[in-house]
Design a protein around this motif. Structure first.
Motif, short mmCIF file in Angstrom:
data_model
loop_
_atom_site.label_atom_id
_atom_site.label_comp_id
_atom_site.label_asym_id
_atom_site.label_seq_id
_atom_site.Cartn_x
_atom_site.Cartn_y
_atom_site.Cartn_z
N THR A 121 0.86 -1.19 0.00
CA THR A 121 0.00 0.00 0.00
C THR A 121 0.90 1.24 0.00
O THR A 121 2.13 1.12 0.08
N ALA A 122 0.30 2.43 -0.08
CA ALA A 122 1.09 3.67 -0.09
C ALA A 122 1.69 3.94 1.29
O ALA A 122 1.07 3.62 2.32
N ASP A 123 2.88 4.56 1.33
CA ASP A 123 3.47 5.00 2.61
C ASP A 123 2.54 6.05 3.23
O ASP A 123 1.86 6.78 2.50
N PHE A 161 -8.79 13.77 0.01
CA PHE A 161 -8.39 14.91 -0.83
C PHE A 161 -7.03 14.64 -1.45
O PHE A 161 -6.08 14.32 -0.75
N ILE A 162 -6.97 14.78 -2.76
CA ILE A 162 -5.69 14.66 -3.46
C ILE A 162 -5.22 16.08 -3.72
O ILE A 162 -5.88 16.83 -4.45
N CYS A 163 -4.12 16.47 -3.08
CA CYS A 163 -3.70 17.89 -3.10
C CYS A 163 -2.47 18.05 -3.99
O CYS A 163 -1.48 17.33 -3.84
N GLU A 192 -0.98 10.44 2.98
CA GLU A 192 -0.54 9.27 2.22
C GLU A 192 0.18 9.65 0.94
O GLU A 192 -0.20 10.62 0.28
N GLU A 193 1.15 8.88 0.60
CA GLU A 193 1.85 9.01 -0.68
C GLU A 193 0.84 8.79 -1.81
O GLU A 193 -0.04 7.93 -1.71
N PHE A 194 0.97 9.55 -2.89
CA PHE A 194 0.09 9.39 -4.05
C PHE A 194 0.60 8.22 -4.90
O PHE A 194 1.79 8.16 -5.22
N GLU A 198 -3.63 2.66 -12.36
CA GLU A 198 -5.05 2.60 -12.70
C GLU A 198 -5.75 1.78 -11.62
O GLU A 198 -5.21 0.77 -11.14
N GLU A 199 -6.98 2.20 -11.28
CA GLU A 199 -7.70 1.53 -10.20
C GLU A 199 -8.60 0.41 -10.70
O GLU A 199 -9.14 0.47 -11.80
N ALA A 200 -8.78 -0.59 -9.86
CA ALA A 200 -9.76 -1.65 -10.10
C ALA A 200 -10.15 -2.21 -8.74
O ALA A 200 -9.49 -1.91 -7.74
N HIS A 220 -16.36 4.11 -11.89
CA HIS A 220 -16.09 5.42 -12.49
C HIS A 220 -16.58 6.44 -11.47
O HIS A 220 -17.76 6.79 -11.45
N LYS A 221 -15.66 6.90 -10.60
CA LYS A 221 -16.09 7.67 -9.42
C LYS A 221 -16.40 9.14 -9.73
O LYS A 221 -17.21 9.75 -9.04
N ARG A 222 -15.75 9.67 -10.76
CA ARG A 222 -15.94 11.11 -11.02
C ARG A 222 -17.24 11.35 -11.79
O ARG A 222 -17.67 10.53 -12.58
N VAL A 288 -2.97 -1.68 -2.30
CA VAL A 288 -4.32 -1.40 -1.78
C VAL A 288 -4.52 0.11 -1.61
O VAL A 288 -3.71 0.78 -0.97
N VAL A 289 -5.61 0.63 -2.21
CA VAL A 289 -6.01 2.02 -1.99
C VAL A 289 -6.88 2.08 -0.73
O VAL A 289 -6.73 2.94 0.11
N GLU A 290 -7.79 1.14 -0.64
CA GLU A 290 -8.70 1.10 0.51
C GLU A 290 -9.35 -0.27 0.58
O GLU A 290 -9.42 -1.00 -0.42
N TYR A 291 -9.83 -0.59 1.78
CA TYR A 291 -10.71 -1.75 1.95
C TYR A 291 -12.10 -1.22 2.23
O TYR A 291 -12.27 -0.24 2.95
P1 AMP Z 1 -10.50 6.01 -0.77
O1 AMP Z 1 -11.77 6.45 -0.11
O2 AMP Z 1 -9.38 5.78 0.18
O3 AMP Z 1 -10.71 4.90 -1.74
O4 AMP Z 1 -10.09 7.22 -1.74
C1 AMP Z 1 -10.97 7.71 -2.75
C2 AMP Z 1 -10.26 7.81 -4.06
O5 AMP Z 1 -9.12 8.65 -3.94
C3 AMP Z 1 -9.69 6.48 -4.57
O6 AMP Z 1 -10.63 5.74 -5.27
C4 AMP Z 1 -8.57 6.95 -5.45
O7 AMP Z 1 -9.06 7.37 -6.71
C5 AMP Z 1 -8.06 8.16 -4.74
N1 AMP Z 1 -6.92 7.81 -3.85
C6 AMP Z 1 -6.98 7.50 -2.54
N2 AMP Z 1 -5.75 7.24 -2.03
C7 AMP Z 1 -4.89 7.39 -3.06
C8 AMP Z 1 -3.45 7.28 -3.18
N3 AMP Z 1 -2.69 6.99 -2.12
N4 AMP Z 1 -2.91 7.50 -4.39
C9 AMP Z 1 -3.68 7.81 -5.45
N5 AMP Z 1 -5.02 7.96 -5.40
C10 AMP Z 1 -5.63 7.76 -4.23
#
Ligand code: AMP
Ligand code: GLY
Length: 430
Positions: A121-123, A161-163, A192-194, A198-200, A220-222, A288-291
């Motif tokens: 996962t991301a740092d 938030f992605i900043c 978190e590190e970006f 591509e997500e799945a 397709h979240k956006r 892993v982005v999220e569970y």
């Molecule tokens: P989450 O609720 O943690 O899934 O975050 C919502 C959305 O933000 C994800 O579906 C990703 O598109 C984006 N996101 C979250 N964390 C990251 C990350 N560390 N790097 C890149 N995109 C992320």
């Protein structure tokens, strides 16, 4: 299996309509109750009024109606411990206990767990709400943008938030501290590190011991085409995702899912129910982005229709820890699910618009209802995401065409949908 299982399904969105539709095909189903449901679920069972935040009231309902299985759709009751409560009262529930639902309920918990069990996962770093100055110093010391800020707790998809700059970090930290809708979730902050990629999503069914990948999808979240604009609950999904090749799925299985399921056993929080693993496929492999501790919405509408197993049998086997006896069967068609939303969503939108055309969709397409209500004989809009239209076909292109052909038959004033659902999957096949 005994026949006539009475089931209570909790939830009222498109996801729950898909679950209700699938459960209603079971020859073993007695009565299906849905709380609160929607006009779509009313075609599959009996919608009921029940305060599902009041676990004692849910238990009383289960007692009075001889409920054999409770299925929980959304995350909030799971994170609040509905499974623990109802199981103590003697009811079988499909879903994780509170301690396992923490994988979604606390991002800090999920991150610490992933580090402990070597799940990629991301740092990250964690700060409490009185340490936001330190969070800013940490971001400044990294000097690496974009950087991701996440509220620790449940925030209905609005806490990430992605900043792209320091100014944005300052603005978002302020929002996390002062926005009354985010304050509770942001009592802790994960920085978190970006991750580039591509997500799945992989959907795992687990009974505490055995786990299977049920299916996979891409959301397709956006709100806007080309993945632009505000984040939403999800504007469409397709399944399976060509991005997840057999080789990549093997890596997901061994590097992520097995470590997660075994790790949760070792933590004495064995995972039961659906585990939705949000993945980033990076150059270094899957991370892993999220569970999430439940089916996705609208992914559920795309991943359940191909399931050839009886969903009720599968859910009962899960609660009885007999998943090892079951082999999952999926048909070979692709599915594409397009969400029809009220214009303005995810901001404010109007309600009460008459929906027409449901009777004219193709027999082999599916329309699941979410933000709908009955107004006399009319079906009207009552929410942001109104309908999910699911098409199928032997190729992804045919599934997309089938979905959009049927989208054309439906209408309501201010109907908005993305025209590019599934196309990123096609780009990958070319
Ligand atoms: P989450 O609720 O943690 O899934 O975050 C919502 C959305 O933000 C994800 O579906 C990703 O598109 C984006 N996101 C979250 N964390 C990251 C990350 N560390 N790097 C890149 N995109 C992320
Ligand atoms: N579609 C994203 C989710 O259900 O969380």
């Amino acid at each position: 299996m005994d026949t006539n299982y009475n089931v209570l399904l909790i939830g009222g969105g498109g996801r729950e309509h898909a679950i209700a539709w699938k459960l209603s095909q079971s020859p073993n189903l007695g009565t299906l109750y849905i709380a609160p449901g929607n006009p779509g679920t009313a075609e599959a069972g009996l919608n009921i009024k029940l305060n599902t935040d009041d676990f004692a009231a849910v238990s009383e309902f289960c007692q009075d109606h001889s409920i054999d299985l409770v299925v929980v759709g959304p995350e909030a009751p799971l994170v609040n411990g509905i499974v623990d409560y109802l199981e103590k009262e003697g009811f079988a529930v499909f879903g994780p206990k509170k301690s396992a639902a923490m994988l979604e309920g606390s991002k800090q918990f999920a991150k610490e767990f992933m580090v402990k069990y070597d799940v990629p996962t991301a740092d990250y770093a964690v700060f409490s709400s009185d340490e936001f100055d330190d969070a800013l110093k940490f971001v400044q010391s990294k000097e690496s943008y974009p950087i991701v800020l996440k509220a620790d707790g449940l925030a209905a998809g609005k806490g990430v938030f992605i900043c792209d700059s320091e100014e944005e970090v300052i603005k978002r930290l302020d929002q996390l501290k002062n926005d009354s809708k985010l304050q509770d979730a942001a009592s802790k902050l994960v920085v978190e590190e970006f991750m580039e990629g591509e997500e799945a999503s992989a959907f795992v069914i687990a009974d505490g011991h055995t786990s299977h990948i049920l299916n996979n999808a891409q959301d397709h979240k956006r709100i806007g085409e080309g993945d632009t604009g505000l984040n939403t609950g999800g504007m469409g999904a397709y399944s399976p995702a060509p991005l997840l090749t057999e080789e990549m799925l093997d890596r997901v299985k061994y590097e992520i899912i097995e470590r997660t399921i075994t790790g949760m056993q070792l933590e004495e929080s064995a995972y039961h129910g659906i585990l939705y693993v949000g993945l980033m496929i990076t150059n270094d492999g899957p991370k892993v982005v999220e569970y999430n501790c439940r089916f996705g919405d609208p992914e559920c509408q795309a991943i359940l229709p191909p399931l050839e197993n009886d969903l009720l049998t599968l859910m009962i086997a899960t609660t009885e820890q007999r998943l090892d006896e079951i082999s999952l069967q999926m048909d070979s068609d692709f599915r594409c699910c397009v969400v029809l939303a009220s214009d303005g969503y995810p901001g404010s939108y109007s309600k009460g618009k008459i929906i027409t055309g449901l009777e004219s969709v193709d027999e082999d397409s599916l329309v699941f209802q979410a933000g709908t209500a009955k107004d006399g004989d009319n079906l009207v809009t009552s929410g942001g995401r109104v309908l999910s239209v699911v098409g199928k076909g032997p190729t992804l292109k045919k599934a997309i065409d089938h979905a959009y052909k049927n989208v054309q038959k439906l209408s309501f004033e201010g109907c908005y949908y993305r025209k590019d659902i599934g196309y990123k999957g096609l780009d990958r096949i070319k």
